[in-house]
Scaffold this motif. Structure first.
Motif, PDB file in Angstrom:
ATOM      1  N   ASN A 181       2.734  18.428  24.381  1.00 28.98           N
ATOM      2  CA  ASN A 181       3.516  18.691  23.254  1.00 28.98           C
ATOM      3  C   ASN A 181       3.861  20.476  23.027  1.00 28.98           C
ATOM      4  OD1 ASN A 181       2.021  19.718  21.231  1.00 28.98           O
ATOM      5  ND2 ASN A 181       1.384  17.514  20.543  1.00 28.98           N
ATOM      6  N   LEU A 182       4.626  20.982  22.180  1.00 25.24           N
ATOM      7  CA  LEU A 182       5.202  22.638  22.409  1.00 25.24           C
ATOM      8  C   LEU A 182       3.993  23.183  21.936  1.00 25.24           C
ATOM      9  CD1 LEU A 182       6.687  24.813  21.937  1.00 25.24           C
ATOM     10  CD2 LEU A 182       7.601  24.046  20.462  1.00 25.24           C
ATOM     11  N   ALA A 183       3.103  22.272  20.766  1.00 22.74           N
ATOM     12  CA  ALA A 183       1.481  23.473  19.673  1.00 22.74           C
ATOM     13  C   ALA A 183       0.623  22.954  20.811  1.00 22.74           C
ATOM     14  CB  ALA A 183       1.259  22.830  18.746  1.00 22.74           C
ATOM     15  N   GLU A 184       0.719  21.976  21.814  1.00 21.21           N
ATOM     16  CA  GLU A 184      -0.421  22.231  22.450  1.00 21.21           C
ATOM     17  C   GLU A 184      -0.387  23.148  23.680  1.00 21.21           C
ATOM     18  OE1 GLU A 184      -1.798  17.002  21.761  1.00 21.21           O
ATOM     19  OE2 GLU A 184       0.352  17.792  22.748  1.00 21.21           O
ATOM     20  N   ALA A 185       0.609  23.013  24.243  1.00 22.72           N
ATOM     21  CA  ALA A 185       1.475  23.972  25.583  1.00 22.72           C
ATOM     22  C   ALA A 185       1.216  25.045  25.290  1.00 22.72           C
ATOM     23  CB  ALA A 185       2.963  23.541  25.476  1.00 22.72           C
ATOM     24  N   THR A 191      -4.720  30.855  24.770  1.00 21.46           N
ATOM     25  CA  THR A 191      -5.403  30.901  24.956  1.00 21.46           C
ATOM     26  C   THR A 191      -6.218  31.808  26.760  1.00 21.46           C
ATOM     27  OG1 THR A 191      -6.215  29.029  23.851  1.00 21.46           O
ATOM     28  CG2 THR A 191      -7.977  29.309  25.658  1.00 21.46           C
ATOM     29  N   GLY A 192      -5.004  31.208  27.855  1.00 17.00           N
ATOM     30  CA  GLY A 192      -5.067  31.183  28.655  1.00 17.00           C
ATOM     31  C   GLY A 192      -4.593  32.961  29.187  1.00 17.00           C
ATOM     32  N   GLY A 193      -4.575  32.933  28.519  1.00 15.46           N
ATOM     33  CA  GLY A 193      -3.985  35.539  28.513  1.00 15.46           C
ATOM     34  C   GLY A 193      -1.995  35.138  27.625  1.00 15.46           C
ATOM     35  N   LEU A 194      -1.519  34.487  27.604  1.00 15.46           N
ATOM     36  CA  LEU A 194       0.325  34.419  27.872  1.00 15.46           C
ATOM     37  C   LEU A 194      -0.031  34.755  26.089  1.00 15.46           C
ATOM     38  CD1 LEU A 194      -0.494  32.473  30.095  1.00 15.46           C
ATOM     39  CD2 LEU A 194       2.234  32.015  29.334  1.00 15.46           C
ATOM     40  N   ASP A 195       0.913  36.503  26.392  1.00 17.31           N
ATOM     41  CA  ASP A 195       1.374  36.705  24.205  1.00 17.31           C
ATOM     42  C   ASP A 195       2.038  35.745  23.716  1.00 17.31           C
ATOM     43  OD1 ASP A 195       2.358  38.425  23.008  1.00 17.31           O
ATOM     44  OD2 ASP A 195       3.664  39.725  24.137  1.00 17.31           O
ATOM     45  N   PRO A 196       1.225  34.926  23.339  1.00 15.23           N
ATOM     46  CA  PRO A 196       2.026  34.657  22.050  1.00 15.23           C
ATOM     47  C   PRO A 196       3.058  34.685  21.562  1.00 15.23           C
ATOM     48  CG  PRO A 196       0.162  35.897  20.412  1.00 15.23           C
ATOM     49  CD  PRO A 196       0.193  35.853  22.367  1.00 15.23           C
ATOM     50  N   SER A 197       3.725  35.964  20.984  1.00 13.14           N
ATOM     51  CA  SER A 197       4.718  35.992  20.928  1.00 13.14           C
ATOM     52  C   SER A 197       6.013  35.975  21.835  1.00 13.14           C
ATOM     53  CB  SER A 197       5.244  37.678  20.170  1.00 13.14           C
ATOM     54  OG  SER A 197       5.333  38.546  21.066  1.00 13.14           O
ATOM     55  N   ARG A 198       5.349  35.839  23.117  1.00 15.37           N
ATOM     56  CA  ARG A 198       6.485  36.060  23.896  1.00 15.37           C
ATOM     57  C   ARG A 198       6.602  34.314  24.732  1.00 15.37           C
ATOM     58  NH1 ARG A 198       6.901  41.614  27.221  1.00 15.37           N
ATOM     59  NH2 ARG A 198       7.766  42.572  25.211  1.00 15.37           N
ATOM     60  N   THR A 199       5.769  33.408  24.562  1.00 14.52           N
ATOM     61  CA  THR A 199       5.454  31.572  24.986  1.00 14.52           C
ATOM     62  C   THR A 199       6.173  31.175  24.249  1.00 14.52           C
ATOM     63  OG1 THR A 199       3.396  32.501  25.833  1.00 14.52           O
ATOM     64  CG2 THR A 199       3.299  30.854  25.439  1.00 14.52           C
ATOM     65  N   GLY A 200       6.898  30.778  24.585  1.00  9.20           N
ATOM     66  CA  GLY A 200       8.038  29.499  24.370  1.00  9.20           C
ATOM     67  C   GLY A 200       7.688  28.468  25.061  1.00  9.20           C
ATOM     68  N   ALA A 201       8.346  26.713  25.044  1.00 11.19           N
ATOM     69  CA  ALA A 201       7.673  25.761  25.645  1.00 11.19           C
ATOM     70  C   ALA A 201       8.009  25.959  27.548  1.00 11.19           C
ATOM     71  CB  ALA A 201       9.110  25.118  25.128  1.00 11.19           C
ATOM     72  N   GLU A 202       9.518  27.060  27.500  1.00  6.03           N
ATOM     73  CA  GLU A 202       9.255  27.109  29.304  1.00  6.03           C
ATOM     74  C   GLU A 202       7.649  27.698  29.942  1.00  6.03           C
ATOM     75  OE1 GLU A 202      12.714  28.749  32.618  1.00  6.03           O
ATOM     76  OE2 GLU A 202      12.985  28.558  30.446  1.00  6.03           O
ATOM     77  N   GLU A 203       8.131  29.503  29.256  1.00  5.21           N
ATOM     78  CA  GLU A 203       6.829  29.945  29.435  1.00  5.21           C
ATOM     79  C   GLU A 203       5.812  29.085  29.983  1.00  5.21           C
ATOM     80  OE1 GLU A 203       9.749  32.416  28.500  1.00  5.21           O
ATOM     81  OE2 GLU A 203       8.959  30.483  27.068  1.00  5.21           O
ATOM     82  N   ALA A 204       5.285  28.495  28.252  1.00  2.00           N
ATOM     83  CA  ALA A 204       4.183  27.466  28.977  1.00  2.00           C
ATOM     84  C   ALA A 204       3.833  26.528  28.902  1.00  2.00           C
ATOM     85  CB  ALA A 204       3.898  26.843  27.290  1.00  2.00           C
ATOM     86  N   GLY A 205       4.656  25.588  29.688  1.00  2.00           N
ATOM     87  CA  GLY A 205       4.986  24.372  30.764  1.00  2.00           C
ATOM     88  C   GLY A 205       4.843  25.575  31.660  1.00  2.00           C
ATOM     89  N   ARG A 206       5.109  26.525  32.140  1.00  2.00           N
ATOM     90  CA  ARG A 206       5.089  27.188  33.710  1.00  2.00           C
ATOM     91  C   ARG A 206       3.737  27.322  34.164  1.00  2.00           C
ATOM     92  NH1 ARG A 206       9.185  26.472  37.288  1.00  2.00           N
ATOM     93  NH2 ARG A 206      11.007  26.803  36.246  1.00  2.00           N
ATOM     94  N   TYR A 207       3.069  28.412  33.066  1.00  2.00           N
ATOM     95  CA  TYR A 207       1.603  28.373  32.678  1.00  2.00           C
ATOM     96  C   TYR A 207       1.307  27.289  33.049  1.00  2.00           C
ATOM     97  CZ  TYR A 207      -2.785  29.454  31.068  1.00  2.00           C
ATOM     98  OH  TYR A 207      -4.194  29.715  31.143  1.00  2.00           O
ATOM     99  N   LEU A 208       1.299  25.825  32.652  1.00  2.00           N
ATOM    100  CA  LEU A 208       0.426  24.485  32.720  1.00  2.00           C
ATOM    101  C   LEU A 208       0.923  24.010  34.018  1.00  2.00           C
ATOM    102  CD1 LEU A 208       0.812  23.763  28.927  1.00  2.00           C
ATOM    103  CD2 LEU A 208      -1.328  24.621  30.139  1.00  2.00           C
TER     104      LEU A 208
END
Length: 469
Positions: A181-185, A191-208
């Motif tokens: 889910n979005l919160a988990e992603a 935690t992996g180093g992405l900027d939380p202020s710029r991390t949405g569903a797409e950015e988190a999904g790409r990283y994962l």
């Protein structure tokens, strides 16, 4: 479709009632309990939903021998449960609802648990599946190295959908889709180093997607639908149907199970994900996880030894039940006797066997095959008499104290709940030859056989009735 669900099971308990006044000793509402309903949660919910859809479902999990596990086995009727020892109590989440609104939740036994054990049967269920759903709830089943190896091998040949958990393990490489889910992603990505202020569903999904090495990541966003990301493809937003629900519990479980089914049926990834999101919305609109509660009971006094009652394991809501009766008898130093069978056309031979069994102890509990179980064992033309009528006829006998209906082909799960001191069967073999002998001996019980009565059988009675019909 043959589907294997791998993951941790929870016991969800719903206490439903109404509140019309405040307590005199504290400014809190008094809930008048109308019913208590128990259902399988976590991987158990995924398995239950898929079984209700008509699939052949095996559940690879960890399950103990406590009261919570007994309730789970009843709620998982229709699912083949393959369980290793959890080395921990059954995690239980109890929700108190006033009307349709959740008011408070109590969690028991949810502390971190040791890694559960696995068996050859559990690994074989993964190897033989046409599709696999991993429902990780952080209780350790996906940490077992043998299970992880089996899942990695399965991912090479069938769709594997992995629903992750913050406290769980990372998906094995090569799974078809991971569904955080979005919160988990976003938590994992930051935690992996992405900027939380710029991390949405797409950015988190790409990283994962890169981190996990999966074919795709589907980030679910509740009522806002989901975002699908795959290697080399553009992010695709998938809208969800609008539903007015107070409790979204189970939507993610429904989505993961449906996604695996649609992928196995040959749908393209985007089509399968869209259908899965639609199925999750429809599931919530139909009542969600609460609608799957199969064990309900109204509050009742503690059972007395002389209780006569029926527990329908696959659809019942009557209490006290046979399990409670067995505990009550044992607590008073009594002897619990059980027997089992189809009892399709009750005849004199049955009555004599049941009377003999009752004479051996302080109560007699009959384990009765459900209609579905009888059909599997004896063919499409059976049973002749429905399970409701068979149970009612048995309870009308003075020697029968309780009836427990089970849906499996054998009564092992039912016996594990009742744990009789004596298990009685009719036949011309020795007690040691009974298939249940080792199970019953495990808690110090013993098996007894009583002889069949010649010329008295269900088949013979059915044939005689056919001649006069």
């Amino acid at each position: 479709m043959r589907i294997t669900v791998v993951g941790d099971v929870l016991l969800d308990v719903d206490i439903n009632g109404a509140a019309t006044r405040l307590s005199p000793d504290a400014p809190v509402p008094v809930v008048d309990v109308a019913d208590i309903r128990r259902r399988a949660g976590g991987a158990g919910l995924v398995a239950t939903v898929l079984a209700h859809d008509g699939h052949e479902v095996a559940l690879v999990t960890a399950l103990g021998n406590d009261d919570g596990a007994s309730h789970l086995r009843r709620a998982l009727t229709g699912v083949s449960v393959l369980a290793g020892a959890p080395l921990a109590p059954t995690p239980t989440k109890t929700r108190v609802r006033i009307g349709t609104h959740p008011m408070v939740r109590f969690d028991e036994g949810c502390a971190p648990a040791p890694i559960p054990l696995s068996t050859a049967e559990m690994l074989a269920a993964i190897a033989s599946a046409e599709a696999v759903v991993v429902a990780d709830y952080g209780r350790g089943i996906t940490t077992n190295p043998d299970i992880r190896t089996a899942l990695a091998e399965a991912a090479r040949r069938v769709p594997v959908v992995w629903d992750p958990h913050p406290a769980g393990s990372e998906p094995v490489a090569g799974v078809a889709v991971v569904t955080p889910n979005l919160a988990e992603a976003t938590a994992s990505a930051t935690t992996g180093g992405l900027d939380p202020s710029r991390t949405g569903a797409e950015e988190a999904g790409r990283y994962l997607l890169g981190k996990w090495g999966s074919g795709a990541v589907l980030v679910t966003r509740g009522e806002d639908g989901a975002v699908l990301l795959s290697a080399g493809g553009r992010a695709q937003g998938i809208p969800a149907l609008k539903t007015n629900v107070a409790d979204p519990c189970g939507a993610g479980d429904r989505l993961a199970g449906s996604l695996a089914v649609h992928l196995r049926l040959g749908l393209e990834l985007a089509q399968a994900a869209t259908k899965a999101v639609e199925d999750a919305s429809a599931f919530l609109a139909a009542g969600g996880a609460a609608s799957l509660a199969v064990v309900g009971e109204a509050p009742a006094a503690s059972p007395a030894v002389e209780f006569k009652g029926l527990e329908l394991v696959d659809a019942g809501d009557l209490s006290p039940d046979g399990v409670h009766l067995a505990r009550a008898v044992r607590s008073r130093g009594g002897t619990v006797v059980a027997t089992g069978g189809c009892f399709d056309l009750l005849h004199a031979g049955h009555a004599r066997t049941l009377a003999a069994a009752r004479s051996m102890g302080d109560c007699l509990i009959v384990c009765l095959n459900s209609d579905e179980s009888v059909r599997r064992l004896k063919g499409a033309h059976r049973p002749i008499v429905s399970v409701e009528d068979r149970a009612e006829l048995l309870l009308a006998l003075e020697c029968v104290d309780a009836v427990v209906v089970f849906g499996e082909d054998t009564p092992e799960a039912c016996l594990s709940e009742i744990r009789p001191d004596i298990w009685v069967k009719g036949g011309d073999y020795t007690p040691q030859e009974l298939p249940e002998a080792r199970l019953v001996a495990g808690w110090g019980g013993r098996c007894v056989t009583v002889p069949f009565h010649p010329a008295r059988s269900t088949s013979g009675l059915a044939a005689a009735l056919a001649k006069v019909s």
